[in-house]
Each structure stands twice: as C-alpha cells, then as structure tokens.
Design an enzyme around this catalytic site. Structure first.
Site, PDB file in Angstrom:
ATOM      1  N   LYS A 170      67.142   7.606-115.848  1.00 34.86           N
ATOM      2  CA  LYS A 170      68.260   7.300-114.757  1.00 34.86           C
ATOM      3  C   LYS A 170      69.362   8.146-114.412  1.00 34.86           C
ATOM      4  CE  LYS A 170      71.587   3.596-113.679  1.00 34.86           C
ATOM      5  NZ  LYS A 170      72.310   2.398-114.050  1.00 34.86           N
ATOM      6  N   HIS A 219      36.506  -0.744-101.909  1.00 35.88           N
ATOM      7  CA  HIS A 219      36.733  -1.911-102.209  1.00 35.88           C
ATOM      8  C   HIS A 219      35.391  -2.678-102.437  1.00 35.88           C
ATOM      9  CE1 HIS A 219      40.798  -1.102-101.116  1.00 35.88           C
ATOM     10  NE2 HIS A 219      40.430  -0.622 -99.931  1.00 35.88           N
TER      11      HIS A 219
END
Length: 491
Positions: A118, A253
């Site tokens: 962070k 897919h």
C-alpha cells in the site's frame, strides 16, 4: 540477500527462525521484540502486529503530520519488507490435520505484505522467494536504491501473492462442502491445485485432478480456471481426429474458431487460423501432430494463451519458449474418464460423455441426390466440429477445414446467419460447402437460407415431425441431405 543489505548499511529486524538464520550468518540483526517491547505471544500468533512495525511501514515520509508522529512515538522508518508466508498450501497437500492447517494461515505476514505494498511510494515489498534473485540484481545495480516504478511493480506482485494465498484458504473452507455436493467423487483423495481465481476474479477455485499425469508443462505461467475449461474442450475436440493427418484446432471460450486437417502441420495450422484470425487472438491451440520449426515460426506470430501438442522439435520448442507467459504443454497418452458431471441446484448431474461420432457409413441419405465422396468427407468433418460447439450451432465446412460456425444461439436461424456473416467477413465462398446442425430442423428455413448461401449438402440428426419439409426443399433445389439419428447438444 541479507549480506547485500548488510553491506549497504541496512539495519535488519527479524523474528523467530529467520532471525536465527541471520545470526548464524554472523550478520547483526535486531529482534522485533526489542522494537515492539512485546515478546512473541499466543504461541507465535502475534509478533509483528504492533504500531512500531506497522507504523514504520505505513507512515508517509512526505506527510509532516505522519513524520511528527513517528518521531513522537519513536517509530523507525522501515523501507524494505521481506516476507515468506507460512506454507499453507504445502501443509494442506501433505494431508495434515485441520488444526495444523489452520495454524499455517499467516496473519502477520499477509498484513506486512499488504501494508508495504500500500505504501509503495516509500517502501519496497518482497513477497515471494521467487523474487529474491531479481531483487538482489536490482539492488546491486542501483547500489541498494529503488525507484517508484520498481516499488510499484513489486506492490502489484505482492497483491497477486496475497490474493492467491487468500484464495487457497477460501478453497480449503469450501472444499468440504463442494465434495459433499458431489458425493459420488471423493475429491479429498485427489491431488488438488488452488487456482488464482475462478471463472471471474471474485470467485475462488480449486482443481481436483492429476494434471501432471495428462500433460508435461514445458513453459509458461500457471493454468487458470478458464484455461483449464478451454484445454478440456481442446482435448475433446482433437480426440475426434486421432490417427488423422496433421490437424490443428484453435479454441476460444470452448468453441472452435478454427480447425483444419492437411498434409503437413504448417498447412493445417495456416488453414485453421484462416477461419477466424480475429477470434484466434488469445486462444488455445491444440494439434495431434509434432510441432516442427516451420509451423512454430507461424505459431510464434500469434498471441495465444496455450499450445498443446504430443511432441515438439527441439528448435520449435526453443522458439516458442521465447514468449514468457505462453503455456506450452506436451500431452501424454492417458485414458480420460468416460463420465462427466455438473452441479445444479442442491445436487449433481452425472452422465456418460458423448463418445458417439457418426461416419459416412452411419449416414442415411434422405434426399434424391446422394452426397459425393468429397461431400461425405466434408460432412464427417463438419459433424465432428458441430458436436463440440455450443448449442444451438450451425457449422459450415469443406473437406478438412472449418469455414465458419454459429455458436450458442437461442435460435438455429440466428446461428445460421451468424455463421454466414463470419464466413463472408473472412473471405470464404460458401459455394460447394456443406452444413452440419447439432439438432433437427423443425422448419425448412435453415436449409433454404444455407442453400442460397451456396451449400450443397447437409448433415443433421433428423427426427422432426416436419423433416419432410426440409427434405422437399432439398429435393427441389438439388441439395443432398443425410441424417445421423443421433443428436449432439452441448449446453
């Protein structure tokens, strides 16, 4: 790494076994307990979760208020954090007790990783042992310093480590429920592999099965959930061409966006790619033949996720390994299960795999016109592809090459029009081609539209009470039609 840090004047803090390791190297190290004023407590569960450590990582060096508070509470700046998380997945795979597995859920380590990542503007996080060599090279090259982009890069990798770790823990907690839902299968006795995530990033996932028994991984990153789904579709499709001439299929897919058989591997690949080079981008490629250098040179031009082959020439493999993340799999000869299942509602559906495949010998000619030998070969090829394409589907093909398909449409007419549009978009003339349908035609509209587009022969299951309407249209327009008596829905 610790020697390099010491040589650059870095003060080291550590805990537990890592501290002992550093001391054995005769390198000065300060115990975290001296910094926090607290010993390791609760059986080691709490060591680093303290403002003196977390504050030293998180305070903003360019914020006057943060700097003042750090000085007020004697919190030192911690600029580099190296974390080696508890081996949760290894402990899980070892068959350890639940109590031991739970104890390998790292709390402090994950908190340190997230906090350092962070505050990447000021701190560098090393979140995995796999990064050590690169970090040593980086620090050596820059005399112990790093720039903002360096720290940003490692922050991103840190959150990937954190996500994977949390996903493994999540999968552990849901795996028993999943196994109970599929009580027919004792997943707990199968090898397991925690995936980065499931079908989407917010879904956790685990693969239960022996991938290493099926494939030898030669190169690339780890297989994802969607990769595995496409790989399964690839294997099922290419197995229809066992013993055939060189065949290449490109899957996107779970549907084939290109497939062809030819005299050489390169020709087969070129023809498969020509079917739909747009959809092929980022697809999964599989072949039933050895990949030679000439074919590899063409394959290397395509951005693909995965390539699967039974063999690779050494020169071809070396070339294909030039792309860092490309996954290269060598398929082993392994018999796969002949049943399949899917979870639904509060139960499981189990069925035999669709292993039927009709050849010309099983076709029944229902029109006045009989298909030619070339048309029969094309119809066989088209039906193999059709069987492995999402319903509703229409497939156009010529002998040994897919021309276009319409996939997963709610209307068979929509699937047909989609296939025609795709064929036109990529420059295929449908005159003289054949059409395959995964189910019967309740009306003659599909046959009429396809005939006007140029097809000369049709294969379909038959069985509609209005078969005669489609047959009559074919007879009136010189189109051959055969039926198989077997439907190949794929939902």
């Amino acid at each position: 790494m610790v020697r390099l840090l010491h040589e650059n004047g870095v003060k080291l803090y550590s805990t537990g076994g890592t501290q002992t390791f550093i001391e054995n190297l005769q390198i000065p190290v300060t115990a975290a307990e001296e910094l926090t004023g607290y010993p390791s407590i609760f059986g080691g569960r709490v060591k680093t979760l303290h403002p003196a450590i977390m504050g030293g990582i998180l305070y903003r060096r360019d914020d006057a208020g943060d700097v003042a508070q750090a000085e007020q509470y004697n919190i030192p700046a911690i600029d580099l954090v190296i974390v080696d998380l508890y081996p949760f997945e290894e402990t899980l795979a070892s068959g350890a007790s639940e109590e031991d597995i739970i104890e390998k859920i790292d709390i402090g380590g994950i908190s340190l990783i997230r906090a350092t990542a962070k505050n990447f503007k000021d701190t560098l996080i090393v979140s995995s042992r796999s990064q050590y060599a690169d970090i040593v090279d980086l620090l050596s090259a820059k005399s112990g310093a790093t720039d903002l982009e360096d720290r940003r890069k490692y922050a991103g990798e840190a959150f990937a480590v954190s996500s994977h770790y949390d996903g493994a823990i999540n999968s552990f907690f849901i795996s028993k429920e999943a196994a109970a839902d599929a009580a027919l299968y004792d997943f707990q006795k199968l090898p397991s592999q925690t995936l980065r995530y499931g079908e989407n990033p917010h879904q956790s996932a685990t693969y239960f099965g022996d991938l290493e028994g099926i494939f030898e991984k030669l190169h690339g990153k780890e297989l994802s959930y969607n990769n595995l789904v496409d790989v399964d579709a690839c294997v099922s499709l290419i197995d229809e061409f066992e013993g055939a001439n060189p065949t290449f299929a490109i899957i996107k897919h779970t549907n084939a966006c290109g497939i062809a058989t030819a005299a050489t591997a390169k020709e087969a690949y070129d023809n498969a790619l020509a079917c739909d080079p747009v959809s092929a981008f980022g697809g999964v490629v599989i072949t039933n033949t050895k990949v030679d250098l000439a074919t590899a040179e063409e394959l290397n031009k395509l951005f693909m996720e995965i390539l699967i082959a039974p063999e690779y020439e050494d020169a071809a493999l070396a070339l294909l390994q030039s792309k860092k993340n490309r996954i290269l799999l060598k398929r082993n000869e392994v018999d796969l299960p002949k049943i399949m299942f899917k979870t639904i509602l509060n139960g499981v559906l189990v069925q035999d795999k669709d292993l039927a495949m009709e050849t010309a010998a099983q076709f029944t000619t229902v029109t006045d016109k009989t298909p030619t030998e070339n048309e029969l070969k094309a119809l066989e090829f088209a039906m193999k592809v059709c069987k492995h394409t999402k319903s509703n589907t229409i497939v156009f093909a010529k002998e040994n090459q897919l021309l276009a398909s319409g996939t997963g449409q709610t209307s068979r007419v929509d699937a047909l029009r989609q296939a025609i549009d795709k064929a036109n978009a990529f420059g295929f003339d449908l005159k003289g081609s054949v059409m395959a349908s995964d189910a019967f035609f309740p009306f003659p509209d599909c046959v009429e539209i396809a005939h006007l587009a140029g097809i000369t022969a049709v294969v379909q299951p038959g069985g509609s009470i209005r078969d005669k309407d489609s047959i009559a249209y074919c007879n009136a327009n010189g189109v051959a039609m055969v039926t198989t008596g077997i439907r190949h829905f794929k939902h």
